[in-house]
Design an enzyme around this catalytic site. Structure first.
Site, short mmCIF file in Angstrom:
data_model
loop_
_atom_site.label_atom_id
_atom_site.label_comp_id
_atom_site.label_asym_id
_atom_site.label_seq_id
_atom_site.Cartn_x
_atom_site.Cartn_y
_atom_site.Cartn_z
N LYS A 167 -10.89 -5.30 -4.36
CA LYS A 167 -11.55 -6.60 -4.50
C LYS A 167 -11.62 -7.04 -5.96
CE LYS A 167 -13.01 -6.91 -0.06
NZ LYS A 167 -12.67 -5.63 0.56
C1 LIG Z 1 -12.31 -5.37 1.85
C2 LIG Z 1 -11.72 -4.04 2.10
C3 LIG Z 1 -10.74 -3.84 3.08
C4 LIG Z 1 -10.28 -4.94 4.00
O1 LIG Z 1 -9.60 -5.95 3.29
P1 LIG Z 1 -9.40 -7.40 3.93
O2 LIG Z 1 -8.72 -8.18 2.88
O3 LIG Z 1 -10.76 -7.91 4.24
O4 LIG Z 1 -8.60 -7.22 5.15
C5 LIG Z 1 -10.18 -2.57 3.19
N1 LIG Z 1 -10.59 -1.56 2.41
C6 LIG Z 1 -11.52 -1.70 1.46
C7 LIG Z 1 -11.93 -0.54 0.64
C8 LIG Z 1 -12.12 -2.94 1.27
O5 LIG Z 1 -13.06 -3.10 0.32
#
Ligand SMILES: *Cc1c(COP(=O)(O)O)cnc(C)c1O
Length: 462
Positions: free
Chosen positions: A112
């Protein structure tokens, strides 16, 4: 470059407007009106460039005249300066033909950060120029919230309120949200699940009086600028394995469909991606929909991969929009049906989705077994989300096409699950080893729209 809503009823916006708005006023999500193309020569020329330079070249056509080239280069440089790895997104080998893209070297140890750090800098630059102030409200299953608070803490023109499901995020995730002391950032522990947090955020965006009164802006994964930032590492990793002269495939641990959708955009831009594989945990609604066509949420079962404990996958609407030939009315109707319990994708659209995406699921025991086997085979300690990707990738990968699995978080973000599976306790990187000593600040809230809105109003009256 103009952006149009998946539901076809909101005004078209430019990049900056779409970024600052988040959710379209018709309830839809913004998509570029056309997808810029990169030629084989453009892609070949990315080889050997820095992450930042690739980011500039890949994202530049999407931002129109929102920033000058110099401004945009500076924004990108500031966004990635705080990462703990010079390559930003290093690729390591797990097995012959199987690679792991480590997306966890940012300040909060999850992918993120790639989008959120960039968005923080983009917001600051745009708001400073406009003399504007915004209130960012976001829902998180753990990682978005910590990344947002980290990216926006201490900025002048932004207040941030993050709703997370009380008791359902890991201690590291919680502490990353509750320990920053700047008074423009607020962590709210909501009594409910992630889907409740996300629903309340959507409600606030649809309450136009509130939305306009506080200057609401969204940075959840529905924000187009976030999807765009994630397109970049598909290019850097594919090129380092021989693209554009060779095809590669990707497996992506998926919840809200933002990360995998960024891969789809990379493919539509011209990157030679063979397969894009959606990997889900036991909350496998996306896998079930992509195989059978029916999308019917039936309640989240908490797992050891909490960032994927999602039943209402917000960015899936974007994939549906393309699968339905960008028919906004058809998308709006599906979303109405979803509010009433669920929908079934038409045969034609399901075929289009299945041409674009493969899928698989991984249950709790398989997740733990994969953490243990990857550790034994390659010395890679996987977080549970990344392990789900590795398991599904191993089931789907073809011998002649390299598979890149996205490692979405650092194992130290989920130490209990990782230790239980592997016997190894993953330590935090040195740069954040005092996290457990800092004091926390958090507000507990009921799953009640009016109460949450009042809380926010009281803290944004300047
Ligand atoms: C947010 C997240 C996901 C999922 O990602 P999306 O873009 O929402 O599909 C998977 N793994 C981790 C560690 C995340 O923080």
């Amino acid at each position: 470059m103009k952006y149009i809503s998946t539901r076809g009823q909101a005004p078209a916006l430019n990049f900056e407007e779409a970024m600052l708005t988040g959710l379209a006023r018709d309830g839809g999500l913004y998509l570029p009106e056309s997808i810029p193309q990169m030629s084989t020569a453009d892609i070949a020329a990315l080889d050997g460039q820095s992450y930042e330079e690739v980011a500039f070249r890949v994202m530049r056509p999407f931002i129109g005249d929102a920033f000058t080239d110099d401004e945009f280069r500076e924004i990108i440089a500031r966004a990635y300066a705080g990462f703990g790895h010079a390559a930003r997104a290093p690729l390591v080998q797990l097995d012959s033909g199987h690679f792991l893209l480590e997306l966890f070297h940012g300040p909060t140890l999850a992918f993120k950060d790639f989008a959120m750090q960039l968005i923080g800098q983009l917001f600051e630059a745009a708001l400073k120029r406009n003399g504007q102030r915004v209130c960012i409200v976001g829902a998180t299953s753990g990682d978005t919230g910590s990344a947002a608070i980290e990216a926006f803490r201490g900025l002048d023109a932004v207040d941030v309120f993050i709703l997370f499901p009380h008791g359902r995020v890991s201690e590291v995730q919680r502490r990353q949200m509750t320990t920053p002391s700047e008074d423009n950032v607020h962590a709210l522990a909501l009594d409910g699940y992630f889907d409740d947090c996300q629903a309340r955020v959507k409600d606030m965006f649809n309450d136009f009086a509130f939305r306009d009164a506080v200057g609401l802006a969204g940075v959840n994964s529905i924000n187009w600028a976030r999807v765009l930032a994630q397109v970049v590492y598909y290019f850097t990793s594919a090129v380092s394995l021989g693209a554009p002269h060779r095809k590669v495939s990707f497996t992506v641990p998926t919840g809200n469909y933002g990360d995998i959708f960024a891969g789809y955009i990379a493919k539509r831009m011209g990157l030679p991606i063979d397969r894009l594989v959606v990997a889900t945990n036991q909350n496998d609604i996306l896998h079930r929909c992509l195989t059978g066509g029916s999308y019917t949420p039936d309640g989240v079962i908490p797992s050891i991969s909490p960032s994927m404990d999602i039943q209402v996958s917000s960015n899936f609407e974007r994939a549906l929009c393309y699968a339905y030939g960008q028919d906004g009315n058809a998308v709006a109707q599906l979303m109405d049906e979803l509010k009433a319990g669920g929908f079934t994708v038409s045969q034609g659209a399901l075929q289009a989705l299945r041409e674009a995406f493969d899928s698989g699921r991984c249950d709790e025991d398989e997740t733990r077994a994969t953490i243990a086997s990857a550790w034994a085979a390659s010395g890679e300690l996987l977080c549970p989300h990344s392990a789900i990707g590795v398991k599904v990738a191993d089931e789907t990968r073809q011998p002649d096409t390299p598979m890149i699995t996205l490692a979405t978080a650092h194992p130290a973000k989920f130490p209990a699950a990782v230790e239980e599976a592997s016997g190894i306790y993953p330590p935090l990187p040195d740069r954040m080893s005092d996290l457990y000593d800092r004091s926390e600040r958090v507000s507990r809230v009921a799953n009640d729209l009016a109460a949450i809105e009042t809380f926010i109003k009281e803290r944004t009256a300047h």
